[in-house]
Enzyme design. Structure first.
Site, PDB file in Angstrom:
ATOM      1  N   LYS A 118       0.821  -1.209   0.000  1.00 41.95           N
ATOM      2  CA  LYS A 118       0.000   0.000   0.000  1.00 41.95           C
ATOM      3  C   LYS A 118       0.857   1.262   0.000  1.00 41.95           C
ATOM      4  O   LYS A 118       0.525   2.261  -0.639  1.00 41.95           O
ATOM      5  CB  LYS A 118      -0.960  -0.021   1.180  1.00 41.95           C
ATOM      6  CG  LYS A 118      -2.053  -1.081   1.064  1.00 41.95           C
ATOM      7  CD  LYS A 118      -2.985  -1.041   2.261  1.00 41.95           C
ATOM      8  CE  LYS A 118      -4.163  -1.991   2.082  1.00 41.95           C
ATOM      9  NZ  LYS A 118      -3.765  -3.390   1.991  1.00 41.95           N
ATOM     10  N   GLU A 202      -3.187   6.358   8.755  1.00 40.26           N
ATOM     11  CA  GLU A 202      -4.038   7.219   7.946  1.00 40.26           C
ATOM     12  C   GLU A 202      -5.103   7.865   8.832  1.00 40.26           C
ATOM     13  O   GLU A 202      -5.486   7.308   9.864  1.00 40.26           O
ATOM     14  CB  GLU A 202      -4.764   6.406   6.860  1.00 40.26           C
ATOM     15  CG  GLU A 202      -3.925   6.027   5.677  1.00 40.26           C
ATOM     16  CD  GLU A 202      -4.735   5.326   4.601  1.00 40.26           C
ATOM     17  OE1 GLU A 202      -4.220   5.189   3.494  1.00 40.26           O
ATOM     18  OE2 GLU A 202      -5.889   4.897   4.871  1.00 40.26           O
ATOM     19  N   HIS A 237     -15.051  -6.010   7.031  1.00 35.76           N
ATOM     20  CA  HIS A 237     -14.288  -5.336   5.961  1.00 35.76           C
ATOM     21  C   HIS A 237     -14.296  -6.137   4.664  1.00 35.76           C
ATOM     22  O   HIS A 237     -13.483  -5.878   3.769  1.00 35.76           O
ATOM     23  CB  HIS A 237     -12.839  -5.072   6.394  1.00 35.76           C
ATOM     24  CG  HIS A 237     -12.720  -4.205   7.602  1.00 35.76           C
ATOM     25  ND1 HIS A 237     -12.962  -2.851   7.577  1.00 35.76           N
ATOM     26  CD2 HIS A 237     -12.389  -4.502   8.889  1.00 35.76           C
ATOM     27  CE1 HIS A 237     -12.781  -2.345   8.792  1.00 35.76           C
ATOM     28  NE2 HIS A 237     -12.436  -3.327   9.603  1.00 35.76           N
ATOM     29  N   ARG A 294      -5.903  -8.163 -10.000  1.00 36.69           N
ATOM     30  CA  ARG A 294      -6.517  -9.431 -10.401  1.00 36.69           C
ATOM     31  C   ARG A 294      -7.962  -9.188 -10.794  1.00 36.69           C
ATOM     32  O   ARG A 294      -8.464  -8.061 -10.706  1.00 36.69           O
ATOM     33  CB  ARG A 294      -6.489 -10.404  -9.217  1.00 36.69           C
ATOM     34  CG  ARG A 294      -7.147  -9.828  -7.966  1.00 36.69           C
ATOM     35  CD  ARG A 294      -7.297 -10.826  -6.853  1.00 36.69           C
ATOM     36  NE  ARG A 294      -7.647 -10.209  -5.581  1.00 36.69           N
ATOM     37  CZ  ARG A 294      -8.856  -9.800  -5.225  1.00 36.69           C
ATOM     38  NH1 ARG A 294      -9.859  -9.889  -6.089  1.00 36.69           N
ATOM     39  NH2 ARG A 294      -9.072  -9.267  -4.039  1.00 36.69           N
TER      40      ARG A 294
END
Length: 500
Positions: A118, A202, A237, A294
């Site tokens: 990330k 974040e 999630h 993907r």
């Protein structure tokens, strides 16, 4: 260009069948791999050839890249399609395939590696001025330094594993007093799940929508956006219901997000089908989240609104062919929904409910598509993801797609295990979903086992009342009885499941 004549599908279940069906339409032979637990699976029977690669655990079979490459060599396979999950985003496996002279139907190992981190992904797209959530730009391990940064960003903050996915290695921290403990937990979970304890910080966006953009890129420098998917209905999630297009994006915002997604793909020279994920806040500001390198589980809703076969496009791109269309040729047609039918009990915190499919009858009719890998009498293996099927509906607009989904849920007959069909009905009838005013907090805000049971009891009471009316009128003329009987609503598949 290199013509593909035989594909090994390095996966199982519905996605393996999905790939094989397109390959057959294209005149391409297929090879299935399977574990000992999947010896009688449908994808094994459908393929032209099938090879057992190990024991029931994924680590003994579907994750054994060395064995898979050896099967490719023995059977003179031209290409590998990895599906999703397992080795689909494993750069090492993509390198193994390339070293063996086998086409990997997906992006380059370098793109997989770059977007798999990330932090590296954020750094790569920064030069394109892609909006990003405020936070650290690199991994951090010093707790005190991280705590200081968190205070500068402002609580609540989110600690995330750099190599993470599926909600693992992720912690929301509301106050500075909890920071140290939560960071240590995030690092520990990330290390256990991914072998990499790198985390970053974040700003926590409390009630975002999860919007993703499907992209396609060929080897000739052409990249297009295939519009968005709304993926905000999630548990742990992980997505449960997806739709395309989103109910709230304006044409201008859709174009802007699509342009950003294309630039993200360009930042890593992306080839093949990929998905760029964004968070959308309550003020309609969007932020880059990550790129999945993907085919996505929810790709059928994009296929429905664009008329494209994404697996076919993947194969053509892997052969070196250019895209057969430009951005201006693409248009949204109608609306599509997908419900992931999991072997889970929504009334028990969505815990897996493994067992035998005593009854299994798929819904049919106009606008209904079922991608699955099971049939009646089969067992749901304990070793893998508990998804049974993807139930997809398509209509001329959102309401028609919802209506078809509700009808399809009623028709879907599954007994022997609990499923998410009842949850799907609950969501699709909820005012927040119907109005389009919902976000990733839907389950937290609205869903409880009691609310689900109340809905089921309400449906059962309705059936009982009408049946009572039929019995009371049983001695009346046949025509009157028939009129009343015709008004009895069908007991839905999810209701049958509870009555097993």
């Amino acid at each position: 260009m290199r013509k593909i004549n035989k594909i090994l599908v390095a996966n199982r279940g519905e996605i393996a069948l999905r790939v094989m069906r397109t390959a057959r339409e294209m005149g391409i032979k297929t090879v299935a791999i399977f574990s000992e637990a999947d010896r009688n699976a449908l994808h094994v029977r459908f393929a032209d050839e099938a090879v057992c690669v190990g024991g029931p655990k994924s680590s003994e079979s579907y994750l054994r890249g060395d064995k898979i490459i050896e099967v490719c060599r023995q059977l003179q396979v031209d290409a590998i399609h990895p599906g999703y999950g397992f080795l689909s985003e494993n750069a090492g496996f993509a390198k193994m395939a390339a070293a063996a002279g086998i086409i990997f139907i997906g992006p380059s190992p370098e793109a997989i590696e770059l977007m798999g981190s990330k932090l590296a992904a954020k750094a790569a797209v920064a030069k394109y001025n892609i909006p990003m959530v405020p936070g650290t730009e690199e991994a951090i391990t010093d707790v005190e330094a991280a705590k200081l940064i968190a205070q500068q960003v402002g609580f609540p903050i989110l600690i995330k594993a750099s190599a993470g996915g599926g909600g693992k290695g992720m912690r929301v921290v509301e106050r500075v007093a909890d920071f140290e403990e939560q960071m240590q937990l995030a690092v520990s979970e990330a290390t256990s799940a991914f072998g990499d304890g790198s985390v970053f910080i974040e700003k926590y966006i409390g009630s975002p929508r999860h919007i993703e953009i499907q992209v396609l890129g060929d080897t000739h420098g052409h990249t297009v956006s295939l519009f968005e998917r709304e993926c905000s209905i999630q548990r742990r999630h992980q997505k449960v219901i997806e739709e395309a297009p989103s109910a709230i994006l304006t044409p201008a915002l859709r174009e802007e997000m699509g342009r950003c997604a294309v630039n993200v793909a360009k930042a890593c020279d992306y080839v093949g089908a990929g998905t760029v994920e964004f968070l959308l806040d309550e003020n309609m500001n969007f932020y880059f989240l990550e790129m999945n390198t993907r085919l996505q589980v929810e790709h059928p809703v994009t296929e429905q609104i664009t008329g494209l076969d994404l697996v076919k496009e993947q194969i053509l791109i892997a052969e070196g062919q250019p895209l057969g269309f430009a951005q201006e040729d693409l248009h949204i047609n109608g609306h599509a929904l997908e419900l992931r039918v999991y072997a889970e009990d929504p009334a028990n915190n969505f815990l897996p409910d493994i067992g035998r499919l005593e009854t299994y009858k798929r819904p049919q009719g106009p606008g209904v598509r079922v991608d699955d890998g099971f049939e009646q009498g089969m067992d749901i293996p304990i070793y893998y993801d508990p998804m049974i099927a993807k139930l997809v509906t398509f209509g001329k607009d959102r309401q028609e797609a919802i209506d078809k989904m509700l009808r399809a849920i009623d028709e879907y007959q599954i007994t022997g295990i609990e499923t998410t069909l009842s949850f799907g009905r609950y969501v699709l009838q909820h005012p927040a979903f119907v109005s389009g005013h919902f976000d990733t907090k839907f389950i937290e805000r609205y869903f409880t086992p009691e609310a689900l049971r109340a809905k089921e009891d309400e449906a059962a009471d309705e059936v009982a009342a009408v049946l009572a009316a039929v019995l009371l009128n049983a001695r009346k003329p046949d025509s009157a009885t028939a009129t009343i009987a015709s008004s009895v609503p069908a007991v839905s598949g999810w209701r049958k499941n509870r009555l097993k």
